[in-house]
Write an enzyme that holds these catalytic residues in place. Structure first.
Site, mmCIF file in Angstrom:
data_model
loop_
_atom_site.group_PDB
_atom_site.id
_atom_site.type_symbol
_atom_site.label_atom_id
_atom_site.label_comp_id
_atom_site.label_asym_id
_atom_site.label_seq_id
_atom_site.Cartn_x
_atom_site.Cartn_y
_atom_site.Cartn_z
ATOM 1 N N GLU A 1 0.878 -1.171 0.000
ATOM 2 C CA GLU A 1 0.000 0.000 0.000
ATOM 3 C C GLU A 1 0.920 1.227 0.000
ATOM 4 O OE1 GLU A 1 -3.841 1.446 2.655
ATOM 5 O OE2 GLU A 1 -2.106 0.587 3.686
ATOM 6 N N GLU B 1 -8.026 10.487 3.163
ATOM 7 C CA GLU B 1 -8.156 9.475 4.206
ATOM 8 C C GLU B 1 -8.361 10.155 5.547
ATOM 9 O OE1 GLU B 1 -6.031 5.486 6.089
ATOM 10 O OE2 GLU B 1 -5.231 6.386 4.244
#
Length: 274
Positions: A152, A254
Site C-alpha cells: 500500500e 483518508e
C-alpha cells in the site's frame, strides 16, 4: 488547467456491499439516469460493486468502486459516515462525520502506471488525516508471509498525522522541485485489497505540506525509483487477482478516528495528457 468549480448535479449510487460488510443492498435516493453496467473484460470480476456512471455521483456505501466518466473511484470505510461526490471531469469532494472509524476514497485510475503524471488541486481541506496519491501493488505468486507481496503506497501532499512515526527511513530525494523523504512500515493482519493481510506501506512525505488553492503535479516515476533504490519494490500495479479490489491508483482523502466533521474538495487530472 482550469480552477476547480463546484459540483452542480448529484445522483446517489445504488450498489451492493461486499459479503461481510454491515450494509445490505441500497436503494437510490435519486438517480436521474440509468446506471450503466461495468465495461466488459478486465473489471468483470468485481461487478458486484464496480459499475460505470456517466453523471456526477454521490457514493455512500461501506465499499464501492467503479467509474464516473473516465475516472475510477474507490470508496471504503469500516464504520461511521463519509461520502464521496465525483463528477466525470474529475471534480470531487469528500465529507465525513466525526467518529471512531477509518475512511479512504477518491478518483483516479483502476491500475497503477509508473509513468503516470498526476495533476491535482485542492481548494478545501478541513483536517483530513491524509491528502495523498494512493494505491496498491500485489503479487499473488509471492508467499503471503513476505510483506512485500502486497504494498500500500502513499505520496503524501497534506496530513494531520505524521506516518513517519515508528517507520523505517529510506532516503531523501527531490521530485519536481519538492524534497521528499521515504519511509516504510508494516501492517500486520489488516484490511487490504486482498482481505486481511500482512503487507508493507511505502510513504513519500514532502518536507512541507502542499498548499491549497494551487495546481500541483506528481511525477509518480520519481517515487517508484526512490523506493526501489532503497530495495523497496512495488509488486504488480496492474493486477486483478486480489480478492476485493483491483490495484488502483487514486488521489485520495483518508481520515481515521476523526474528532470533528469535515470536508475536502478538489480536482484530479492526467497531467501527461495536458
Amino acid at each position: 488547467m482550469s480552477n476547480y468549480s463546484p459540483i452542480k448535479t448529484m445522483a446517489v449510487l445504488a450498489i451492493f456491499s461486499l459479503a461481510g460488510c454491515t450494509e445490505g443492498p441500497q436503494t437510490p435516493e435519486a438517480t436521474g439516469y440509468e446506471a450503466q453496467a461495468a465495461a466488459p473484460g478486465a473489471l468483470d470480476k468485481f461487478e458486484a460493486y464496480t459499475q460505470r456512471f456517466p453523471e456526477t455521483t454521490v457514493i455512500t456505501q461501506s465499499h464501492a468502486t467503479g467509474h464516473v466518466g473516465d475516472f475510477f473511484f474507490t470508496h471504503w470505510k469500516d464504520g461511521g459516515s463519509a461520502s464521496l461526490t465525483l463528477s466525470p471531469e474529475g471534480e470531487f469532494s469528500v465529507s465525513w462525520e466525526g467518529g471512531g472509524y477509518n475512511y479512504v476514497g477518491g478518483p483516479g485510475w483502476h491500475y497503477g502506471d509508473e509513468d503516470r503524471m498526476i495533476g491535482y488541486r485542492f481548494d478545501e481541506d478541513s483536517g483530513a488525516s491524509y491528502i495523498t496519491l494512493y494505491g496498491w501493488g500485489y503479487d499473488e505468486t509471492m508467499p503471503t508471509s513476505d510483506p512485500a507481496h502486497l504494498v500500500e503506497y502513499y505520496v503524501l501532499q497534506r496530513w494531520t498525522y505524521d506516518p513517519s512515526q515508528n517507520a523505517e527511513y529510506g532516503t531523501t530525494f527531490v521530485s519536481n522541485g519538492i524534497e521528499y523523504s521515504t519511509y516504510r512500515s508494516v501492517r500486520d493482519d489488516k484490511p487490504s485489497i486482498n482481505g486481511p493481510s500482512t503487507f508493507y506501506q511505502y510513504w513519500s512525505k514532502p518536507a512541507e505540506q502542499r498548499p491549497l488553492g494551487e495546481d500541483h503535479e506528481i511525477i509518480f516515476a520519481d517515487h517508484v525509483k526512490a523506493w526501489a533504490e532503497t530495495g523497496w519494490i512495488i509488486p504488480d500495479m496492474n493486477n486483478l487477482n486480489a480478492s476485493d479490489d483491483p490495484t488502483y491508483l487514486v488521489m485520495a482523502v483518508e481520515v481515521f478516528n476523526p474528532a470533528d466533521d469535515g470536508t475536502a474538495s478538489g480536482r484530479v487530472w492526467d497531467a501527461a495528457a495536458q
